[in-house]
Design an enzyme around this catalytic site. Structure first.
Site, PDB file in Angstrom:
ATOM      1  CG  ASN A 150      47.893 -17.936 -11.485  1.00 55.31           C
ATOM      2  OD1 ASN A 150      47.930 -17.405 -12.596  1.00 55.31           O
ATOM      3  ND2 ASN A 150      47.403 -19.147 -11.307  1.00 55.31           N
ATOM      4  CD1 TRP A 151      47.922 -11.286 -11.155  1.00 55.58           C
ATOM      5  CD2 TRP A 151      47.977  -9.949 -12.947  1.00 55.58           C
ATOM      6  NE1 TRP A 151      48.590 -10.143 -10.797  1.00 55.58           N
ATOM      7  CE2 TRP A 151      48.646  -9.303 -11.877  1.00 55.58           C
ATOM      8  CE3 TRP A 151      47.903  -9.300 -14.173  1.00 55.58           C
ATOM      9  CZ2 TRP A 151      49.210  -8.035 -12.008  1.00 55.58           C
ATOM     10  CZ3 TRP A 151      48.467  -8.041 -14.312  1.00 55.58           C
ATOM     11  CH2 TRP A 151      49.108  -7.406 -13.233  1.00 55.58           C
ATOM     12  CE  LYS A 152      43.862 -19.045 -10.436  1.00 57.76           C
ATOM     13  NZ  LYS A 152      42.922 -19.946  -9.755  1.00 57.76           N
TER      14      LYS A 152
ATOM     15  CG  HIS B  97      47.525 -23.435 -11.658  1.00 59.43           C
ATOM     16  ND1 HIS B  97      46.169 -23.680 -11.726  1.00 59.43           N
ATOM     17  CD2 HIS B  97      47.697 -22.555 -10.623  1.00 59.43           C
ATOM     18  CE1 HIS B  97      45.554 -22.988 -10.791  1.00 59.43           C
ATOM     19  NE2 HIS B  97      46.452 -22.299 -10.105  1.00 59.43           N
TER      20      HIS B  97
ATOM     21  CD  GLU C 101      42.756 -22.385 -12.447  1.00 58.91           C
ATOM     22  OE1 GLU C 101      42.121 -22.000 -11.453  1.00 58.91           O
ATOM     23  OE2 GLU C 101      43.481 -21.633 -13.138  1.00 58.91           O
TER      24      GLU C 101
ATOM     25  CD  GLU D  71      48.139 -24.311  -7.283  1.00 62.25           C
ATOM     26  OE1 GLU D  71      47.869 -23.131  -7.478  1.00 62.25           O
ATOM     27  OE2 GLU D  71      47.994 -25.187  -8.150  1.00 62.25           O
TER      28      GLU D  71
ATOM     29  N   GLY E 199      40.060 -21.164  -5.411  1.00 61.26           N
ATOM     30  CA  GLY E 199      38.899 -20.464  -5.911  1.00 61.26           C
ATOM     31  C   GLY E 199      37.585 -20.893  -5.283  1.00 61.26           C
TER      32      GLY E 199
ATOM     33  CB  SER F 129      41.663 -19.776  -0.859  1.00 63.28           C
ATOM     34  OG  SER F 129      40.943 -20.252  -1.970  1.00 63.28           O
TER      35      SER F 129
ATOM     36  N   GLY G 257      45.789 -16.290  -5.931  1.00 72.38           N
ATOM     37  CA  GLY G 257      44.886 -16.179  -7.066  1.00 72.38           C
ATOM     38  C   GLY G 257      44.076 -14.900  -6.995  1.00 72.38           C
ATOM     39  N   GLY G 258      42.814 -15.020  -6.576  1.00 77.10           N
ATOM     40  CA  GLY G 258      41.896 -13.880  -6.587  1.00 77.10           C
ATOM     41  C   GLY G 258      42.415 -12.654  -5.870  1.00 77.10           C
TER      42      GLY G 258
END
Length: 248
Positions: free
Chosen positions: A9-11, A94, A96, A166, A172, A212, A233-234
């Site tokens: 997920n590149w957001k 998600h 977010e 999640e 994050g 994460s 994510g990151g």
């Protein structure tokens, strides 16, 4: 046997040119992966990502989809639009989206159903807040979310879904659930699916961990019997890191 699925997920990161560069870097590194490999860039990068991924084992997903086919829904994107681009997966619900844009479980369910009906695989996110975990209500929250987001689906549709567990407190933040904690909640989610749709469906559906996961913990998390992949994510924004997770 469920085939693992690792999705990035590149957001809100990467331009179309940067998306092409990252996928080109990934292609030779993940070509022998034993799992399904998915990248989910921002909407503006989807055409470039699909083009870059052609001929490879990398599939492209979107980060959201609306439940209507068209209409006055400013800034939303329909299933048909995604299909026309060659998108095969879509993230829905998600944390977010829930936190910043007020998405409810009912809305997430409608988005997931629209994706399924349009032939796109939804990656449906569920998970508890830190305060909810500390209050000892993780199971209650996750059960409610799972029942609501999978409502009104056929057994065949549920089998095609991917669920991403999640824990919101681990997204994050650098915090990660222990492999035992992640396994325990994901096994619990599978038991809810079993209660709703039977053991065959519960054994077929793939459930990822999405808090994460990174090169340092991917192997131990993926070694758990009920964890079928990761929503990354990151670590998905750098080719070496994402490759290390994919090739856990």
């Amino acid at each position: 046997m469920r085939k693992p699925i690792i999705a990035g997920n590149w957001k809100m990161n990467k331009t179309p040119a940067e998306a092409t560069e990252l996928i080109e870097a990934l292609k030779p590194l993940v070509k022998d992966a034993q799992c399904d490999v998915v990248v989910c860039p921002p909407f503006v990068c989807l055409p470039a990502a699909v083009e870059a991924a052609k001929g490879s084992n990398i599939k492209v997903g979107a980060q959201n989809v609306h439940f209507e086919k068209s209409g006055a829904f400013t800034a939303e994107v329909s299933v048909d639009m995604l299909k026309a681009l060659g998108v095969e997966y879509v993230i829905v619900g998600h944390s977010e989206r829930r936190q910043y844009f007020g998405e409810t479980d009912a809305v997430v369910n409608k988005r997931a159903l629209a994706a399924l009906e349009g032939g796109i695989t939804p990656i449906i996110c569920v998970g508890e807040l830190k305060s909810e975990r500390e209050s000892g209500i993780t199971h209650a929250i996750v059960e409610l979310q799972t029942r609501l987001v999978l409502a009104n689906m056929t057994e065949c549709q549920v089998k095609k879904c991917v669920i991403a567990y999640e824990p919101v407190w681990a997204i994050g933040t650098g915090l990660t659930a222990t492999k035992e904690d992640a396994q325990e909640v994901i096994a619990f989610i599978r038991s809810i699916v079993c209660d709703m749709y039977g053991s065959e469906v519960a054994e077929a559906i793939r459930i990822q961990y999405g808090g994460s996961m990174n090169p340092k913990n991917a192997t131990e998390l993926m070694g758990m019997p009920d964890i079928d992949g990761g929503l990354i994510g990151g670590a998905s924004l750098k080719a070496p890191d994402f490759t290390a997770v994919v090739n856990y």
